[in-house]
Every structure is written in structure tokens, then in C-alpha cells.
Design a protein around this motif. Structure first.
Motif, short mmCIF file in Angstrom:
data_model
loop_
_atom_site.label_atom_id
_atom_site.label_comp_id
_atom_site.label_asym_id
_atom_site.label_seq_id
_atom_site.Cartn_x
_atom_site.Cartn_y
_atom_site.Cartn_z
N PRO A 1 -6.10 -0.64 9.73
CA PRO A 1 -6.36 0.04 8.46
C PRO A 1 -6.77 1.50 8.66
CG PRO A 1 -7.43 -2.12 8.54
CD PRO A 1 -6.94 -1.82 9.93
N ASN A 2 -6.37 2.34 7.73
CA ASN A 2 -6.80 3.75 7.67
C ASN A 2 -6.38 4.54 8.90
OD1 ASN A 2 -8.28 3.05 5.24
ND2 ASN A 2 -9.88 2.24 6.58
N THR A 3 -5.23 4.24 9.46
CA THR A 3 -4.80 4.95 10.67
C THR A 3 -3.42 5.59 10.56
OG1 THR A 3 -3.87 2.92 11.62
CG2 THR A 3 -6.15 3.46 12.21
N GLU B 1 -0.86 0.92 2.24
CA GLU B 1 -1.92 -0.06 2.49
C GLU B 1 -2.71 0.28 3.75
OE1 GLU B 1 -2.41 -4.90 3.12
OE2 GLU B 1 -0.47 -4.04 2.56
N TYR B 2 -2.03 0.86 4.75
CA TYR B 2 -2.67 1.17 6.03
C TYR B 2 -2.85 2.67 6.23
CZ TYR B 2 -1.96 -3.72 7.21
OH TYR B 2 -1.99 -5.09 7.20
N ASP C 1 -3.88 6.58 6.49
CA ASP C 1 -4.96 7.52 6.74
C ASP C 1 -5.10 8.37 5.47
OD1 ASP C 1 -6.92 8.98 7.99
OD2 ASP C 1 -5.70 9.53 9.72
N ASP C 2 -6.06 9.27 5.45
CA ASP C 2 -6.26 10.10 4.27
C ASP C 2 -6.12 11.58 4.64
OD1 ASP C 2 -6.82 11.01 1.77
OD2 ASP C 2 -8.97 10.58 1.85
N ILE D 1 -1.75 10.60 3.93
CA ILE D 1 -0.64 10.13 4.73
C ILE D 1 0.61 10.95 4.37
CG2 ILE D 1 -0.06 8.33 3.04
CD1 ILE D 1 1.00 6.63 5.35
N LYS E 1 -5.29 9.37 -0.06
CA LYS E 1 -5.70 7.97 0.00
C LYS E 1 -6.29 7.53 -1.34
CE LYS E 1 -6.89 4.09 2.20
NZ LYS E 1 -5.92 3.16 2.80
N GLN F 1 -8.01 3.96 -3.08
CA GLN F 1 -8.61 2.71 -2.66
C GLN F 1 -7.77 1.50 -3.01
OE1 GLN F 1 -11.27 2.33 -0.68
NE2 GLN F 1 -11.25 4.57 -0.53
N THR G 1 -4.14 0.47 -3.79
CA THR G 1 -2.77 0.98 -3.77
C THR G 1 -1.75 -0.09 -4.12
OG1 THR G 1 -2.62 0.50 -1.40
CG2 THR G 1 -3.30 2.72 -2.05
#
Length: 291
Positions: A203-205, A229-230, A232-233, A235, A283, A285, A287
Motif C-alpha cells: 500500500p501507498n508505494t 488502490e496502492y 503513493d501520493d 501517483i 491520493k 482515501q 478510491t
């Protein structure tokens, strides 16, 4: 009938016929007509492609308008165009993308002896600019794009920004161009992206997502949905199909982002590339249903 004919020919003749079949003249002629460039419109260029160029898809070509693309990428990402041009120049001077690559494909009859990146140079520049932790690429074929992305990640790591590449394809032989010594940053997944990607991503990568499988509405909606869904902020979403569907535009409208279209122009090639569409998406929260 074909088997009987081959049985009447010497083995060497059969091998030559197989090689000729690899040229796939009819397919290439149809591609030429489909490109809007009839054979007589540029006799030498068209004739050379039909008779000698082994590529029938995923074309490789030199790019004539790198300065224009550098201006566009500089505007999109807020960096000087000179920086982008320097990244393009890296692709021209990198041994893995040039001299060493030519050595690896020298004796492969169905592959060009020189493989310029074409629109994959844009992918390379985006990764060099953004320096993401994770790049995802759906669709590999022989792996020229994967190789370019891995070289960009190698250079990022040398500058203190390590990252990895996750590539997806259905073909077990996809990605064969990537040499073993460059695979330590690479995860190669076989299967449908919707089935294999979620279990392979953190997540978040995901900082850059390159969609290069089927450019259908349903497929892009599913793959870009996984990316968000995965994410980064923010993307970077890249559509190599050039807006053949409205999915990326819908994502941009939902997230308040902007879709940008880049048009690489080939040097002396029959192919007229589709645009490469790029969006920087912040990003959000929740999505689900946004893609």
C-alpha cells in the motif's frame, strides 16, 4: 499439404522458408496500409518495412521531436526542459540500452539489430523525474520497456532514490530482453493483472503506473483501479494507448487532475504512434469506484 511439401524439401530449405515466414509480409503490408501510408506514398520506406523489418507490433523507432516532448514533460512535472533532455540523452548513451543490447539481439532473426526506445523514452524520463519507490508496468512483450525502466531505476538508486519495477504479462517468455544482472530490482508476474498484482504490491508505494495491455474500457478501468488502490501520493498514471478509452479522463475528472497527451514523432518509420497520456493523480482515501 504444408507438411507434405516440407517433407519434399531439404532441411536447409525448410529452415529458410521458416525464416521468410517470420518476416510476415502480408501482416506488415496490412499494417502499412492501416497506418494511412500506402506503399506507393513512400516507396523505399514502405518497401523496406515490408521486406526487411521484422516488427509487426510494439514498434521501435528514433524520436524526431525530443525537444518538444521535453518542453511538455517539463511543464507537466515542473522541471526544466533541459533536465528532461538530459534524461533522454542518457538513453542514447547508456550501454545497456545500446551497445550491450545490440550484442544480445545480434543473432535473433525476428528482432531488429538496433532497438531505439520510441515512446518508452518517455517512460524512462518520467521515472527519472519522479524517482518512485515502485513502478508498475502491465504488458511486457520482449521487455524493451522493462529494460528502460530498470535502467532508470538503477540511476535513481545511484542518486539515493531506490525503487523497484513490477511487470505483468500472460506470456512466460515475456521480458527476455532484460539481462540477469539487472533483475534484482524486478518482480515479473505471470497472469491476469487483476489476479496477480494485488498480492505483489505494498500500500501507498506505487508512484508510476504504466498501462500497456489491452486498451479497452473494462481493462483500463480495472488496472488503473488497482493502481489507485496502492497509490503513493500522488501517483503518475500513464496510458500508452493514447486515450483510446475515456477511463483516464474520467479518473482525472473525479480526482481533480489533468490529462496530458504527448505525441512522439518517429524518424523515417511507417508507424504513426498513438499518443502517450499522462496524469498526476493525488491520493484519495476512498478510491473504490473512482476508476
Amino acid at each position: 499439404m504444408q507438411d507434405r511439401l516440407q517433407g519434399l524439401l531439404p532441411a536447409r530449405a525448410v529452415a529458410h522458408l521458416r525464416r521468410l515466414n517470420q518476416l510476415r509480409w502480408i501482416t506488415k503490408y496490412r499494417n502499412l496500409r492501416g497506418s494511412g501510408r500506402p506503399l506507393l506514398a513512400d516507396r523505399m520506406l514502405g518497401l523496406w518495412h515490408v521486406l526487411f523489418d521484422p516488427e509487426v507490433e510494439s514498434y521501435t523507432y528514433d524520436v524526431a521531436n525530443e525537444h518538444e516532448l521535453a518542453d511538455q514533460l517539463g511543464h507537466i512535472f515542473g522541471v526544466p526542459p533541459t533536465e528532461v533532455l538530459a534524461y533522454f540523452q542518457e538513453t542514447h548513451e547508456d550501454a545497456e540500452l545500446n551497445r550491450k543490447l545490440q550484442r544480445r539481439v545480434r543473432w535473433r532473426f525476428a528482432t531488429k539489430h538496433r532497438l531505439p526506445l520510441g515512446n518508452r523514452g518517455i517512460w524512462y524520463a518520467v521515472v527519472r523525474i519522479r524517482k518512485p519507490r515502485t513502478v508498475v508496468e502491465t504488458g511486457m512483450l520482449m521487455g524493451l520497456g522493462s529494460l528502460a525502466l530498470l535502467r532508470a531505476l538503477e540511476r535513481n538508486a545511484e542518486e539515493g532514490h531506490p525503487g523497484e519495477l513490477v511487470s505483468v504479462d500472460l506470456d512466460p517468455g515475456a521480458g527476455w530482453l532484460v539481462p540477469r544482472h539487472l533483475r534484482h530490482r524486478w518482480t515479473k508476474l505471470l497472469g491476469m493483472s487483476g489476479e496477480v498484482l494485488p498480492g505483489a504490491l505494498e500500500p501507498n508505494t506505487v508512484g508510476v503506473f504504466i498501462q500497456d495491455t489491452a486498451h479497452t474500457y473494462e481493462n483500463q478501468r480495472a488496472e488503473f483501479g488497482i493502481a489507485l488502490e496502492y497509490a503513493d501520493d500522488p501517483i503518475v498514471l500513464l496510458d500508452s494507448g493514447g486515450g483510446q478509452t475515456s477511463v483516464l479522463q474520467e479518473i482525472c475528472q473525479f480526482h481533480g487532475a489533468e490529462r496530458n497527451s504527448l505525441s512522439p514523432r518517429p524518424v523515417r518509420h511507417i508507424y504513426r504512434p498513438t499518443d502517450t497520456d499522462i496524469a498526476i493523480v493525488p491520493k484519495v482515501q476512498h478510491t473504490s469506484g473512482a476508476a
